[in-house]
Design an enzyme around this catalytic site. Structure first.
Site, PDB file in Angstrom:
ATOM      1  N   GLU B 204       0.525  -1.157  -0.264  1.00 18.34           N
ATOM      2  CA  GLU B 204      -0.019   0.166   0.075  1.00 18.34           C
ATOM      3  C   GLU B 204       0.850   1.079   0.153  1.00 18.34           C
ATOM      4  O   GLU B 204       0.154   2.594   0.265  1.00 18.34           O
ATOM      5  CB  GLU B 204      -1.546   0.021   0.742  1.00 18.34           C
ATOM      6  CG  GLU B 204      -0.575  -0.425   2.612  1.00 18.34           C
ATOM      7  CD  GLU B 204      -1.217   0.661   3.735  1.00 18.34           C
ATOM      8  OE1 GLU B 204      -2.308   0.751   3.188  1.00 18.34           O
ATOM      9  OE2 GLU B 204      -0.980  -0.206   4.521  1.00 18.34           O
ATOM     10  N   GLY B 206       3.656   1.789  -2.127  1.00 19.50           N
ATOM     11  CA  GLY B 206       3.547   1.769  -3.644  1.00 19.50           C
ATOM     12  C   GLY B 206       4.970   0.928  -3.866  1.00 19.50           C
ATOM     13  O   GLY B 206       5.021   0.060  -3.489  1.00 19.50           O
ATOM     14  N   ASP B 234       1.686  -9.661  -8.954  1.00 28.01           N
ATOM     15  CA  ASP B 234       2.220 -10.116 -10.384  1.00 28.01           C
ATOM     16  C   ASP B 234       1.453  -9.109 -11.427  1.00 28.01           C
ATOM     17  O   ASP B 234       1.717  -8.839 -12.530  1.00 28.01           O
ATOM     18  CB  ASP B 234       1.676 -11.452 -10.470  1.00 28.01           C
ATOM     19  CG  ASP B 234       2.946 -12.354  -9.534  1.00 28.01           C
ATOM     20  OD1 ASP B 234       3.479 -12.538  -9.754  1.00 28.01           O
ATOM     21  OD2 ASP B 234       1.644 -13.315  -8.822  1.00 28.01           O
TER      22      ASP B 234
END
Lengths: 305, 305
Positions: B204, B206, B234
């Protein structure tokens, strides 16, 4: 006039994997006012004991910080002792001695009461409120707090949050205060109390700033050497408010820039113990790191694919 | 031709505070290829068992994913079962059944061997190497891995990392692989093996992308509803490689844009269980969220103060 900040002036004893600072200068108002002093006039409201050395007061004055509101009363100065592991995001508090902080009754010098910018740094929310009531018509008021006040004085804290323009707190505190795991929902809940903006500090992950209808994300500057994260949040707030007071630009664009200047100041502060990095910081370094933040975050827009 | 990806196709059983997905479609190659298919041709190399339903193959083909390299062999399909708490950044693995994955010997169809872009998704590094050796002269090779291979096959993994252009791993894995707490130092250590870029996924918080002399930071999109983070990494990699294959622009600016498209795809994927959000995603939503990322991260430059 510029900024008034109320908060703590303290002696910190800090241990990190990279060294130890014993009985060094610390406290939320100290970090805040030092960082803000690079951009604006700052006046400090805090209390110290008889043991507080003149050398620290001289340092604050050398940064042109107005110390008329720094009370000196009988007793010992507030002391905090903490330890960080390799995960530098969270301190483990080893000891807190409130000392003179227990007797603190903020009484603002007359010259402080026309402050345009007011920062209520981390301190008892009842004291934050007393200071807020003494400033006649501030243009912008922001506040910080900590987990201790969230659990011990939630009503007084909620009153403060209702009356400020910008709330600046840690991610974990935003979640704790709202009992909401999702940060976007937590932010909405805090903004719904009445403040215009919520700035969420996330340590090495940077900052998120929420308004009712927008979000701004700023990363922390990736550093190869982090020695001591103590005071990073207050230094951030000092750079943030200092830049706002400097420009007077309270537009969204102006406030975003201020967030980045706050991040710049915090990135310097963690490079050494206590306020050592701030003491040797040059303004050209601040401008240069702002440009590095721009390079760090820039990407090309798309027209359409 | 476009992208070849080798990885897993799996059945996942996932529990989050917001619901449960039982025996749903998952696997690194599945998420990657689905995300990449919004931008580019993708060919998949993976193995499934006799229990793998035709409906899932049809879904992949409906996304124009080339499944000629999807082997079906006797036995059961790989299964993973995991659980997330309110901190959705880390899954607790409850059960792993490798099944047919233990017999997997990747053998690329002739048409795959001229792939320009190759992604070695999370799978045994020895299998990643076998695939790498079968692709004649790829323009760009990237790889992912996981903690299990870092501890069980460090030498084979190091060999792979030496031969790829871009390494895409989690923050904790970068620290684990290098035994280095500081992420900037960990990044330098990995890049010194020979790859050009390291992309560090931080959930969360980044993504950070490192080269030998620059860093790019992209936040994650702040979402009010995160249902299931499975496959986010992925999906990020699929959007990233898909956009690179689409534009062919391997300049720093092009790769930064691709990082943001990867982040966009991941932000959609976590909004529902398994690949449900991907199944109903429209391209105009991708473009719109890219613009939201731009708004999320933009701030005004300064001339000088």
């Amino acid at each position: 006039m510029g900024i008034v900040v109320v908060g703590t002036v303290a002696f910190d004893t800090v241990e990190t994997p990279f060294g130890r600072g014993e009985h060094v200068l610390g406290g939320s108002a100290t970090y805040f006012s030092t960082a803000a002093s690079f951009f604006s006039d700052v006046s400090l409201v805090a209390v110290v004991g008889e043991d507080f050395p003149e050398e620290h007061v001289s340092f604050l004055q050398s940064r042109s910080i107005d110390t008329a509101g720094l009370q000196r009363i009988p007793g010992k100065t507030f002391q905090w002792s903490g330890k960080y592991g390799y995960d530098l995001n969270e301190a483990q508090t080893l000891d807190t001695q409130l000392n003179v902080l227990m007797e603190f009754r903020p009484d603002l010098p007359e010259s402080y009461r026309d402050a345009e910018y007011l920062f209520l740094a981390n301190i008892d929310p009842e004291l934050q409120m007393q200071v807020l009531e003494q400033v006649r018509s501030p243009r912008l008021v922001a506040c910080d707090t900590m987990n201790f006040w969230i659990s011990s004085k939630p009503e007084a804290l909620t009153e403060v949050l209702r009356k400020v323009d910008i709330v600046v707190i840690n991610e974990a505190e935003a979640r704790q205060f709202t009992s909401e795991a999702n940060l976007v929902k937590a932010a909405r809940a805090i903004i719904s109390l009445g403040c215009k903006r919520l700035v969420v500090k996330r340590g090495e992950y940077g900052v998120l700033m929420f308004t009712a209808d927008s979000v701004f994300a700023a990363p922390a500057y990736p550093l190869e050497e982090v020695f001591d994260p103590t005071g990073a949040g207050d230094t951030f707030a000092g750079g943030f408010m200092g830049y706002l007071a400097n420009t007077g630009d309270l537009s969204d664009a102006g406030i975003r820039q201020a967030i980045v200047f706050g991040s710049v100041m915090a990135s310097f502060n963690v490079e050494d113990f206590s306020l050592e990095r701030m003491k040797r910081l040059e303004f050209c370094e601040i401008e240069s790191r702002f440009k590095s933040f721009k390079a760090l975050t820039s990407f090309r827009d798309i027209a359409s694919l």
